[in-house]
Design a protein around this motif. Structure first.
Motif, PDB file in Angstrom:
ATOM      1  N   PHE A   1       1.935  14.332  47.582  1.00 53.04           N
ATOM      2  CA  PHE A   1       0.584  14.559  48.077  1.00 53.04           C
ATOM      3  C   PHE A   1       0.500  14.203  49.556  1.00 53.04           C
ATOM      4  CE2 PHE A   1      -0.078  13.760  43.500  1.00 53.04           C
ATOM      5  CZ  PHE A   1      -0.605  15.006  43.187  1.00 53.04           C
TER       6      PHE A   1
ATOM      7  N   LEU B   1       0.795  17.549  36.571  1.00 46.95           N
ATOM      8  CA  LEU B   1      -0.584  17.729  37.041  1.00 46.95           C
ATOM      9  C   LEU B   1      -0.845  19.189  37.413  1.00 46.95           C
ATOM     10  CD1 LEU B   1      -0.779  14.546  39.272  1.00 46.95           C
ATOM     11  CD2 LEU B   1      -2.165  14.958  37.235  1.00 46.95           C
ATOM     12  N   LYS B   2       0.161  19.835  38.017  1.00 42.99           N
ATOM     13  CA  LYS B   2      -0.013  21.242  38.406  1.00 42.99           C
ATOM     14  C   LYS B   2      -0.258  22.122  37.178  1.00 42.99           C
ATOM     15  CE  LYS B   2       2.807  21.251  42.616  1.00 42.99           C
ATOM     16  NZ  LYS B   2       4.007  21.831  43.243  1.00 42.99           N
TER      17      LYS B   2
ATOM     18  N   ALA C   1      -1.780  12.622  50.975  1.00 42.43           N
ATOM     19  CA  ALA C   1      -2.221  11.228  51.139  1.00 42.43           C
ATOM     20  C   ALA C   1      -1.051  10.255  51.128  1.00 42.43           C
ATOM     21  CB  ALA C   1      -3.210  10.866  50.021  1.00 42.43           C
ATOM     22  N   GLU C   2       0.038  10.655  50.429  1.00 44.82           N
ATOM     23  CA  GLU C   2       1.201   9.776  50.372  1.00 44.82           C
ATOM     24  C   GLU C   2       2.011   9.795  51.670  1.00 44.82           C
ATOM     25  OE1 GLU C   2       3.116   9.535  46.184  1.00 44.82           O
ATOM     26  OE2 GLU C   2       2.723  11.655  46.624  1.00 44.82           O
TER      27      GLU C   2
ATOM     28  N   MET D   1      -4.460  22.036  39.855  1.00 38.62           N
ATOM     29  CA  MET D   1      -4.674  20.644  39.474  1.00 38.62           C
ATOM     30  C   MET D   1      -6.156  20.344  39.365  1.00 38.62           C
ATOM     31  SD  MET D   1      -1.861  18.506  41.702  1.00 38.62           S
ATOM     32  CE  MET D   1      -1.723  19.641  43.076  1.00 38.62           C
ATOM     33  N   TYR D   2      -6.502  19.482  38.434  1.00 34.67           N
ATOM     34  CA  TYR D   2      -7.859  18.955  38.394  1.00 34.67           C
ATOM     35  C   TYR D   2      -8.043  18.027  39.598  1.00 34.67           C
ATOM     36  CZ  TYR D   2      -7.930  20.561  33.535  1.00 34.67           C
ATOM     37  OH  TYR D   2      -7.889  21.322  32.402  1.00 34.67           O
ATOM     38  N   ALA D   3      -9.297  17.734  39.900  1.00 35.73           N
ATOM     39  CA  ALA D   3      -9.587  16.865  41.040  1.00 35.73           C
ATOM     40  C   ALA D   3      -9.371  15.398  40.665  1.00 35.73           C
ATOM     41  CB  ALA D   3     -11.033  17.072  41.490  1.00 35.73           C
ATOM     42  N   PHE D   4      -8.875  14.638  41.608  1.00 37.23           N
ATOM     43  CA  PHE D   4      -8.733  13.185  41.441  1.00 37.23           C
ATOM     44  C   PHE D   4      -8.643  12.557  42.818  1.00 37.23           C
ATOM     45  CE2 PHE D   4      -4.596  15.275  40.836  1.00 37.23           C
ATOM     46  CZ  PHE D   4      -3.915  14.808  41.954  1.00 37.23           C
ATOM     47  N   ASP D   5      -8.870  11.252  42.846  1.00 40.15           N
ATOM     48  CA  ASP D   5      -8.693  10.498  44.085  1.00 40.15           C
ATOM     49  C   ASP D   5      -7.323   9.829  44.058  1.00 40.15           C
ATOM     50  OD1 ASP D   5     -11.284  11.075  44.978  1.00 40.15           O
ATOM     51  OD2 ASP D   5     -12.114   9.431  43.763  1.00 40.15           O
ATOM     52  N   ILE D   6      -6.841   9.463  45.233  1.00 40.19           N
ATOM     53  CA  ILE D   6      -5.585   8.702  45.322  1.00 40.19           C
ATOM     54  C   ILE D   6      -5.862   7.390  46.047  1.00 40.19           C
ATOM     55  CG2 ILE D   6      -3.304   8.567  46.399  1.00 40.19           C
ATOM     56  CD1 ILE D   6      -2.782  11.328  45.870  1.00 40.19           C
TER      57      ILE D   6
ATOM     58  N   ASP E   1       6.929  26.395  43.776  1.00 41.90           N
ATOM     59  CA  ASP E   1       5.854  25.434  43.508  1.00 41.90           C
ATOM     60  C   ASP E   1       6.134  24.595  42.262  1.00 41.90           C
ATOM     61  OD1 ASP E   1       3.484  24.165  44.203  1.00 41.90           O
ATOM     62  OD2 ASP E   1       2.216  25.536  43.055  1.00 41.90           O
TER      63      ASP E   1
ATOM     64  N   LEU F   1       1.187   6.548  39.912  1.00 38.16           N
ATOM     65  CA  LEU F   1       2.027   7.608  40.481  1.00 38.16           C
ATOM     66  C   LEU F   1       3.174   6.932  41.213  1.00 38.16           C
ATOM     67  CD1 LEU F   1       2.595  10.548  41.550  1.00 38.16           C
ATOM     68  CD2 LEU F   1       1.111   9.969  43.479  1.00 38.16           C
TER      69      LEU F   1
ATOM     70  N   LEU G   1      -5.346   8.574  40.860  1.00 37.43           N
ATOM     71  CA  LEU G   1      -3.921   8.211  40.891  1.00 37.43           C
ATOM     72  C   LEU G   1      -3.763   6.973  41.751  1.00 37.43           C
ATOM     73  CD1 LEU G   1      -1.943  11.563  41.352  1.00 37.43           C
ATOM     74  CD2 LEU G   1      -2.351  10.270  39.257  1.00 37.43           C
TER      75      LEU G   1
ATOM     76  N   LYS H   1      -8.132  16.174  50.297  1.00 39.53           N
ATOM     77  CA  LYS H   1      -8.540  15.759  48.953  1.00 39.53           C
ATOM     78  C   LYS H   1      -7.376  15.012  48.307  1.00 39.53           C
ATOM     79  CE  LYS H   1      -9.619  19.968  47.635  1.00 39.53           C
ATOM     80  NZ  LYS H   1     -10.083  21.106  46.832  1.00 39.53           N
ATOM     81  N   GLY H   2      -7.685  14.305  47.227  1.00 36.77           N
ATOM     82  CA  GLY H   2      -6.618  13.569  46.541  1.00 36.77           C
ATOM     83  C   GLY H   2      -5.492  14.475  46.082  1.00 36.77           C
ATOM     84  N   ASN H   3      -5.857  15.684  45.626  1.00 38.79           N
ATOM     85  CA  ASN H   3      -4.821  16.558  45.068  1.00 38.79           C
ATOM     86  C   ASN H   3      -4.264  17.563  46.085  1.00 38.79           C
ATOM     87  OD1 ASN H   3      -6.844  18.429  45.256  1.00 38.79           O
ATOM     88  ND2 ASN H   3      -7.094  18.762  43.045  1.00 38.79           N
TER      89      ASN H   3
END
Lengths: 161, 261
Positions: free
Chosen positions: A63, B37-38, A65-66, B1-6, A41, B27, B47, A18-20
């Protein structure tokens, strides 16, 4: 969800994230590489340190994804190929550079980053490089000794016990 | 964290386009944004990671100007800004080694934390903030705590620093977090001296113009004797009162002048 692919300890791995999803969660939960720890954390303690393209980073503060396409080394990649302890790990054992051991993976990853860039650090340089690593057993002196020993230097001169 | 796309664009143009979406957030190194965000203090829909944009990374020196790409990490500035030693030293003192390997100058300057180090260097050098759309002088850029001249979706692509004759940055670290309780950047140029203070004021980084005037005539710590800043508007918290911070400003400015030589 996005597909990520990266090299971890010499092996190509991939997975859906997921993104997060934090990098540390991808390592621990998707790849089951649980040697990388989550301490605070909040980017303070360094227990989650990994090597990203040759530089130590806090894997709880980026993340997954990064890290797509990156070359990572975790504590599991620090042993020798035959499974025996690497030089830094062996020095931590020899000089009792751990008590509970929770911070140790991050300490070892910080140490390898330092010794790669500065193969013969002074004691002050070792302590400065560990600024982002917290040991709640407060066993810092032996950690510093272990890193000095891993660099091939005499540890007898280190003042504090 | 809330959900988001990257998203991970590879050019500034792609990033600017991606940031046009509602509630999209840039970002950079993430060393401030990810902890935020956390704590669920931000809820972007998307992001836009700037870490894959090669054109905004690197340090170059040319004709008395050091240009630092917006996506350049603190570690890369510490290692690569040898043409501006005070800037390299400042970058090498931010956070810890792992943070310096991710955090970027563009992220720090865009966030404008009142205790961050980089704003002092940018304002103290009279640097120019370069974005995808324009160039902004440091004196116009910083507009109060966490507030800057940047528009929505505007990305810092570089910061251009004129290299001074002499400069130094001294910070008094809050011993637990090691953020600057107060930090002072002093830079001597042919046409005068600039003094920028971070960590102290409720308005964020500011120039201490009385000290600049005194030092422009006589660049020595002694030229600051008798000068002080008012405690009005200084940050007061459990780490120190406003009066304490005001006192530190004068002490650290003298130390910075002495360190600059």
């Amino acid at each position: 969800m996005a597909n990520v692919s990266m090299t971890v300890n010499g092996k190509t791995v991939s997975g859906e994230v997921k993104g997060n999803t934090l990098l540390v969660d991808f390592l621990r939960q998707n790849l089951h590489l649980t040697g990388t720890h989550v301490g605070c954390d909040t980017s303070q303690c360094g227990a989650c340190n990994v090597s990203l393209n040759g530089d130590v980073v806090k894997s709880c503060t980026m993340f997954a994804a990064e890290a797509d396409g990156a070359d990572l080394t975790t504590i599991e990649g620090m042993a020798n190929e035959d499974g025996s302890l690497g030089v830094i790990q062996a020095a931590f054992q020899e000089y009792h550079g751990l008590q509970c051991g929770f911070c140790t993976p991050g300490m070892v990853m910080a140490a390898q980053d330092l010794l790669k860039k500065n193969p013969k650090p002074t004691e002050a340089e070792v302590r400065h490089h560990l600024e982002g690593n917290i040991c709640r057993c407060t066993g810092y002196h032996n950690i510093v000794k272990a890193i000095m020993a891993a660099s091939g230097q005499d540890v007898g001169a280190i003042a504090a016990e | 964290m809330y959900a988001f796309d990257i998203e991970r664009p590879t050019t500034v143009a792609e990033a600017v386009a991606a940031l046009k979406d509602e509630d999209a957030q840039a970002l950079s190194g993430g060393q401030t944004l990810i902890p935020t965000l956390k704590q669920r203090l931000a809820s972007p829909s998307k992001l836009v990671s700037l870490s894959g944009i090669a054109e905004t990374k690197g340090v170059s020196a040319d004709g008395g100007t050091v240009t630092v790409g917006g996506g350049t990490t603190h570690a890369a500035v510490a290692a690569g800004a040898s043409a501006y030693p005070a800037l390299a030293a400042l970058a090498g003192g931010i956070g810890d080694p792992a943070v310096r390997n991710r955090g970027t100058i563009g992220g720090s300057v865009a966030n404008n934390d009142p205790a961050a180090c980089y704003p002092a260097a940018v304002l103290g050098s009279g640097a120019t903030v370069v974005t995808n759309a324009r160039e902004i002088a440091a004196d116009d850029y910083f507009q109060g705590m966490f507030t800057t001249a940047l528009d929505e979706g505007e990305i810092i692509t570089a910061v251009k620093f004129p290299v001074p004759e002499k400069a130094a940055y001294i910070k008094f670290e809050q011993p637990a977090s090691r953020f600057a309780l107060v930090g002072v950047f002093v830079a001597k140029y042919a046409d005068g001296v600039r003094v920028a203070v971070t960590g102290a004021s409720e308005e964020g980084v500011f120039r201490w113009t009385e000290a600049e005037a005194a030092l422009s005539g006589n660049f020595s710590a002694g030229a600051l004797d008798g000068l002080s800043v008012s405690a009005d508007g200084m940050i007061s918290d459990l780490h120190g009162t406003g009066a304490y911070r005001a006192h530190l400003v004068a002490v650290l400015t003298k130390r910075a002048v002495a360190a600059a030589g």
